[in-house]
Structures are given as structure tokens and as C-alpha cells.
Design a protein around this motif. Structure first.
Motif, short mmCIF file in Angstrom:
data_model
loop_
_atom_site.label_atom_id
_atom_site.label_comp_id
_atom_site.label_asym_id
_atom_site.label_seq_id
_atom_site.Cartn_x
_atom_site.Cartn_y
_atom_site.Cartn_z
N ASN A 48 17.07 -5.07 -1.27
CA ASN A 48 15.80 -4.37 -1.48
C ASN A 48 14.83 -5.19 -2.31
OD1 ASN A 48 16.75 -2.19 -0.03
ND2 ASN A 48 17.37 -1.02 -1.83
N VAL A 49 15.34 -5.78 -3.39
CA VAL A 49 14.47 -6.58 -4.26
C VAL A 49 13.94 -7.80 -3.52
CG1 VAL A 49 14.45 -8.08 -6.30
CG2 VAL A 49 15.49 -5.82 -6.43
N SER A 50 14.78 -8.45 -2.72
CA SER A 50 14.35 -9.64 -1.98
C SER A 50 13.25 -9.30 -0.99
CB SER A 50 15.53 -10.27 -1.26
OG SER A 50 16.54 -10.65 -2.16
N VAL A 51 13.45 -8.22 -0.24
CA VAL A 51 12.45 -7.82 0.76
C VAL A 51 11.14 -7.43 0.09
CG1 VAL A 51 11.91 -6.12 2.53
CG2 VAL A 51 14.19 -7.13 2.43
N LEU A 52 11.22 -6.66 -0.99
CA LEU A 52 10.01 -6.24 -1.68
C LEU A 52 9.31 -7.41 -2.34
CD1 LEU A 52 11.19 -2.86 -3.26
CD2 LEU A 52 9.60 -3.19 -1.36
N TRP A 53 10.09 -8.37 -2.84
CA TRP A 53 9.49 -9.56 -3.44
C TRP A 53 8.70 -10.34 -2.40
CZ3 TRP A 53 10.27 -14.84 -2.56
CH2 TRP A 53 9.66 -15.69 -3.48
N LEU A 54 9.27 -10.52 -1.21
CA LEU A 54 8.54 -11.22 -0.15
C LEU A 54 7.28 -10.46 0.24
CD1 LEU A 54 11.50 -12.37 2.15
CD2 LEU A 54 10.01 -13.82 0.76
N TRP A 55 7.36 -9.13 0.31
CA TRP A 55 6.19 -8.35 0.65
C TRP A 55 5.09 -8.52 -0.40
CZ3 TRP A 55 2.79 -5.92 3.34
CH2 TRP A 55 1.95 -4.99 2.74
N VAL A 103 4.64 -11.02 -2.42
CA VAL A 103 4.07 -12.37 -2.32
C VAL A 103 3.00 -12.41 -1.24
CG1 VAL A 103 4.58 -14.74 -1.64
CG2 VAL A 103 6.06 -13.58 -3.27
N ILE A 104 3.31 -11.81 -0.08
CA ILE A 104 2.34 -11.79 1.02
C ILE A 104 1.10 -10.98 0.64
CG2 ILE A 104 1.96 -11.04 3.40
CD1 ILE A 104 4.96 -11.56 3.89
N ALA A 105 1.31 -9.80 0.04
CA ALA A 105 0.18 -8.95 -0.34
C ALA A 105 -0.67 -9.61 -1.42
CB ALA A 105 0.70 -7.60 -0.83
N ASP A 106 -0.03 -10.26 -2.41
CA ASP A 106 -0.78 -10.94 -3.47
C ASP A 106 -1.58 -12.11 -2.90
OD1 ASP A 106 0.14 -9.19 -5.32
OD2 ASP A 106 1.68 -10.50 -6.15
N ALA A 107 -0.98 -12.82 -1.95
CA ALA A 107 -1.70 -13.94 -1.34
C ALA A 107 -2.94 -13.45 -0.61
CB ALA A 107 -0.78 -14.70 -0.39
N GLN A 108 -2.80 -12.33 0.11
CA GLN A 108 -3.95 -11.76 0.81
C GLN A 108 -5.02 -11.29 -0.18
OE1 GLN A 108 -4.90 -11.77 3.75
NE2 GLN A 108 -6.50 -10.20 3.85
N ALA A 109 -4.58 -10.62 -1.26
CA ALA A 109 -5.53 -10.16 -2.28
C ALA A 109 -6.22 -11.34 -2.94
CB ALA A 109 -4.80 -9.32 -3.32
N GLY A 110 -5.47 -12.42 -3.16
CA GLY A 110 -6.07 -13.61 -3.76
C GLY A 110 -7.11 -14.23 -2.85
N ARG A 111 -6.84 -14.30 -1.55
CA ARG A 111 -7.83 -14.83 -0.61
C ARG A 111 -9.10 -13.99 -0.61
NH1 ARG A 111 -3.23 -16.04 2.62
NH2 ARG A 111 -3.37 -14.03 3.69
N ALA A 125 -12.52 -9.13 -9.60
CA ALA A 125 -12.17 -10.24 -8.71
C ALA A 125 -11.31 -11.27 -9.44
CB ALA A 125 -13.45 -10.91 -8.18
N LEU A 126 -11.65 -11.55 -10.70
CA LEU A 126 -10.86 -12.51 -11.48
C LEU A 126 -9.45 -11.98 -11.73
CD1 LEU A 126 -13.59 -13.60 -14.05
CD2 LEU A 126 -12.69 -14.95 -12.16
N ARG A 127 -9.32 -10.68 -11.96
CA ARG A 127 -7.98 -10.10 -12.14
C ARG A 127 -7.13 -10.31 -10.90
NH1 ARG A 127 -5.79 -5.89 -10.11
NH2 ARG A 127 -7.79 -5.17 -9.25
N ARG A 128 -7.72 -10.10 -9.72
CA ARG A 128 -6.97 -10.28 -8.48
C ARG A 128 -6.58 -11.73 -8.26
NH1 ARG A 128 -10.34 -7.88 -3.85
NH2 ARG A 128 -12.12 -8.25 -5.21
N VAL A 129 -7.47 -12.65 -8.63
CA VAL A 129 -7.15 -14.07 -8.49
C VAL A 129 -5.99 -14.44 -9.41
CG1 VAL A 129 -8.00 -16.40 -8.94
CG2 VAL A 129 -9.43 -14.78 -7.72
N LEU A 130 -6.01 -13.96 -10.64
CA LEU A 130 -4.93 -14.26 -11.59
C LEU A 130 -3.60 -13.69 -11.10
CD1 LEU A 130 -6.79 -13.63 -14.97
CD2 LEU A 130 -5.79 -15.80 -14.24
N GLU A 131 -3.61 -12.45 -10.67
CA GLU A 131 -2.36 -11.83 -10.22
C GLU A 131 -1.84 -12.50 -8.95
OE1 GLU A 131 -3.23 -7.69 -9.90
OE2 GLU A 131 -3.01 -7.33 -12.06
N ALA A 132 -2.75 -12.91 -8.07
CA ALA A 132 -2.32 -13.63 -6.87
C ALA A 132 -1.74 -14.99 -7.22
CB ALA A 132 -3.49 -13.79 -5.91
N SER A 133 -2.12 -15.54 -8.37
CA SER A 133 -1.60 -16.83 -8.82
C SER A 133 -0.33 -16.68 -9.66
CB SER A 133 -2.67 -17.57 -9.64
OG SER A 133 -3.83 -17.78 -8.87
#
Length: 396
Positions: A168-175, A177-185, A281-289
Motif C-alpha cells: 500500500n505504501v509503495s503504490v501510494l508513494w508512486l501515486w 510522486v506522479i501527482a506532485d510532479a503534475q502539480a509542480g508543472r 504557486a510557490l508552495r506547490r513548486v516546493l512540495e513538488a520538489s
């Protein structure tokens, strides 16, 4: 059109990734139904068949709600109702499922394993071990009280539960990462649009404003020369032409002055970015990083005066990402002694490149912006912590 289609493609990928994550987590819910269901099938007493089925289904439904919340906007903490329902269903399952197929099947031990597998979704890491140990003790106790083998129940709860937790942790971690990357973009795109809007406004103001000013001055000069060169009375032919030329020059001057004012009014709304939008916007960039970000805002951060702090906040966060190995960052907007203070503080300053105040062109630009607005910049570095404070006179 290209940008829009690319954004749509990213959205579709995010939807597919979320669907795949939910499908994977559904396997954990199915396990919560199937394995205790074996005990229900083996149970000879009709009453306990019904009670065991109710307990198993209630637990599975609430577990599904919790796992679904983990990939929904806001996360599990944004859906406290499902968490409360999951805790209640777990407690009821001890009484409803524990006695099912007593002595022949570890019915509740499989529920306990599912609980252990779900704990990392609900609790912070330091509490997961404590809660998992408690569930293991409960599983052994239920097995002993119902005539089962406590050791076997303990193994099921601990080993199977740990395996489910890892999955569960592995799957949620991957999710995430993908969601944070999208939010960062999305956040980076929003910042780029704001920067381009400011650049365009500056160029329009500098180039077009200068041209309109020159036209107005030339028209005024022509008006004066025409009036001076044609002093004849209005009833004379030449005098009539002179008055007409002077009137036309005056009209040109008025039109140029009017266009200049309209241009300045139009550009004025594009020359600043709302501080609240910039901080978000800066908060989302930091969290995505991968930088944990905390935001504290006192009062209403709207208005052109506070918008002066928007590019300063951007430069401060850029320094955090470029010149440190930060794991956390705090952005605060507060009022201190009737002065508005923007504070950006982070760790990792000692392990990354040092924020050199004197050598940093970005910080030099920040000082200049604040000086023009009547503010002051303060830099504080204490071992691993770096703090930038930008102050403006007057309360927010």
C-alpha cells in the motif's frame, strides 16, 4: 493550442495513474473480504454466518473509503468521516468476526492483517509501529479466547499485515510522486505566465508609453509653432488656415495624451501579481520538489502594495531550491510593529551552496525593489537554517 493539448494529455495520464492506483488498492480490499469469508463459509452456526458477513462487509467498505481518500484531493485527513467509520468497523469486527469458525480458521486475524496494512495510510510513521503492535496483541487475544492458536494469529497479523503495508505504501508513494510532479508543472506554468505578463507589461509601458509621450510633445510643439506663425485675424484667409492647423495639432495632442492615459491604466492591472496567488504557486513548486512547505498568512494579502513582495517571495524560493538542500520551508506573511513582513525560512543551508548575500545578484535585485518601495531586507543564517525577511512600512 499546443500548450492546451499538452495539459490535456497530462490530465489524462494523471487520471489513468489514479485509476491504476485504485485498482491496485482494491486488491487489499478484496483480501479483506475473501480471507475472512473463508471463515464465514466454514461457520456452521447461521447466526454467526450473518454476523460475520456483516462485520466483514462493514470493515471492507470502510477500508475502501479510507484507501480511496488517500488518492483523492485533500487526502485521508480531508475525509475524517471515513477514518472514524474505519475505526468503528474495526472495533465491531472483533465481536462480529472473532468467534466465526472458532478453532478452525483465523477469521479475525485476516481482518487484523488488513488493519496493519492500512495503518500507514492513516498515521504518521512513529505511530504506525505502536498501533500495529496493539493490533497484533488483539489478534493473539481473539484467537486465544475463541479456541484458536495465538501464535498462528500473531504470524498472520504481523507478517501478512506488514506485506500489505509495504504494498500500500509503495503504490501510494508512486501515486503521490506522479501527482506532485503534475502539480509542480502546473505551478511552474502559472509562474511562467505571471513572469511573461509582467515582462510584456514592462515592455508596453516602456516602448509604447515613450512613443505616445513623444507624439504628445511633438503635437504640443506644433500647436505652439502654428499659433505663433499665424497671428493674422480669423477673417483673413491665412489666419483661418492657421487656426485650423492649430486646432488639428491640439486635437492630435489630446488624442495622444488620452491614448497614453488609457495605455497606462490598462498596463497598471498587469504590472503586478497578487501575493496570495504567488505564495500558493510557490508552495506547490516546493512540495513538488520534495520540500515540505508551511504557509502562514495574517490578514488579507491582496492589493498592489503587497504585490511588491511577490517577486521577492519568488526569488527567495528560487534561492531555497538552488542554494540549499532543504527538507522544509516556511513562508509567512505577518504584521510586526505596524510593518508588513514577508519571511521565508528553510533548513539545509549548511549542506548546500551558501546563500551569499553580497554575491547574489538575485538578492541584490530584491534589495533594490524593497528600497524603491521603502522597505528593507534582512538575511539571517544560523548554522543549518537560512531566513530571509522583507519588510514594508505600514500595516498590511
Amino acid at each position: 493550442m499546443g500548450i492546451a493539448s499538452h495539459g490535456g494529455l497530462d490530465d489524462r495520464r494523471l487520471v489513468r495513474a489514479r485509476a491504476l492506483t485504485l485498482a491496485w488498492l482494491a486488491g487489499a480490499v478484496v483480501t479483506s473480504v475473501l480471507m475472512p469469508g473463508v471463515g464465514v463459509i466454514r461457520e456452521p452456526r447461521p447466526t454467526w454466518i450473518v454476523l460475520g458477513s456483516i462485520g466483514t462487509l462493514c470493515f471492507a467498505v470502510t477500508q475502501a473509503g479510507v484507501l480511496y481518500g488517500a488518492v483523492a484531493p485533500g487526502g485521508v485527513r480531508g475525509r475524517p468521516g471515513w477514518t472514524a467509520a474505519f475505526v468503528i468497523a474495526t472495533g465491531l469486527s472483533i465481536a462480529l468476526v472473532g468467534p466465526v469458525a472458532a478453532g478452525s480458521w483465523q477469521s479475525w486475524a485476516w481482518i487484523g492483517a488488513a488493519v496493519v496494512g492500512t495503518l500507514p495510510v492513516l498515521l504518521r510513521p512513529r505511530w504506525v509501529v505502536v498501533a500495529a503492535a496493539a493490533v497484533c496483541v488483539i489478534g493473539a487475544a481473539v484467537a486465544s479466547l475463541t479456541g484458536g492458536q495465538a501464535r498462528q494469529a500473531l504470524v498472520i497479523v504481523a507478517v501478512i499485515g506488514a506485506g500489505l503495508a509495504v504494498v500500500n505504501v509503495s503504490v501510494l508513494w508512486l501515486w503521490r510522486v506522479i501527482a506532485d510532479a503534475q502539480a509542480g508543472r502546473e505551478a511552474i506554468a502559472a509562474l511562467a505566465v505571471s513572469e511573461e505578463r509582467l515582462r510584456f507589461a514592462r515592455e508596453v509601458h516602456d516602448i509604447l508609453g515613450h512613443t505616445l509621450t513623444v507624439i504628445a510633445l511633438k503635437a504640443e510643439l506644433l500647436e505652439r509653432r502654428t499659433s505663433a506663425a499665424r497671428p493674422a485675424p480669423p477673417d483673413a484667409a491665412g489666419g483661418t488656415d492657421g487656426v485650423r492647423d492649430s486646432s488639428e495639432a491640439a486635437e492630435i495632442r489630446r488624442l495622444a495624451a488620452s491614448a497614453l492615459e488609457e495605455m497606462r491604466a490598462a498596463v497598471a492591472g498587469s504590472r503586478y501579481v497578487e501575493l496570495a496567488d504567488e505564495i500558493d504557486a510557490l508552495r506547490r513548486v516546493l512540495e513538488a520538489s520534495g520540500v515540505r512547505c508551511t504557509v502562514r498568512v495574517e490578514g488579507d494579502p491582496a492589493g498592489r502594495r503587497l504585490a511588491t513582495l511577490a517577486p521577492i517571495a519568488r526569488e527567495a524560493v528560487t534561492n531555497v531550491l538552488r542554494h540549499s538542500r532543504a527538507s522544509w520551508c516556511e513562508i509567512a506573511l505577518m504584521t510586526v510593529d505596524r510593518r508588513t513582513v514577508l519571511m521565508v525560512r528553510n533548513d539545509g543551508a549548511a549542506h548546500g551552496a551558501t546563500h551569499r548575500d553580497s554575491a547574489s545578484g538575485g538578492l541584490a535585485g530584491v534589495r533594490e525593489r524593497l528600497r524603491e518601495a521603502g522597505g528593507v531586507l534582512t538575511i539571517i543564517q544560523d548554522d543549518d537554517t537560512f531566513e530571509l525577511r522583507a519588510e514594508l512600512g505600514g500595516a498590511a
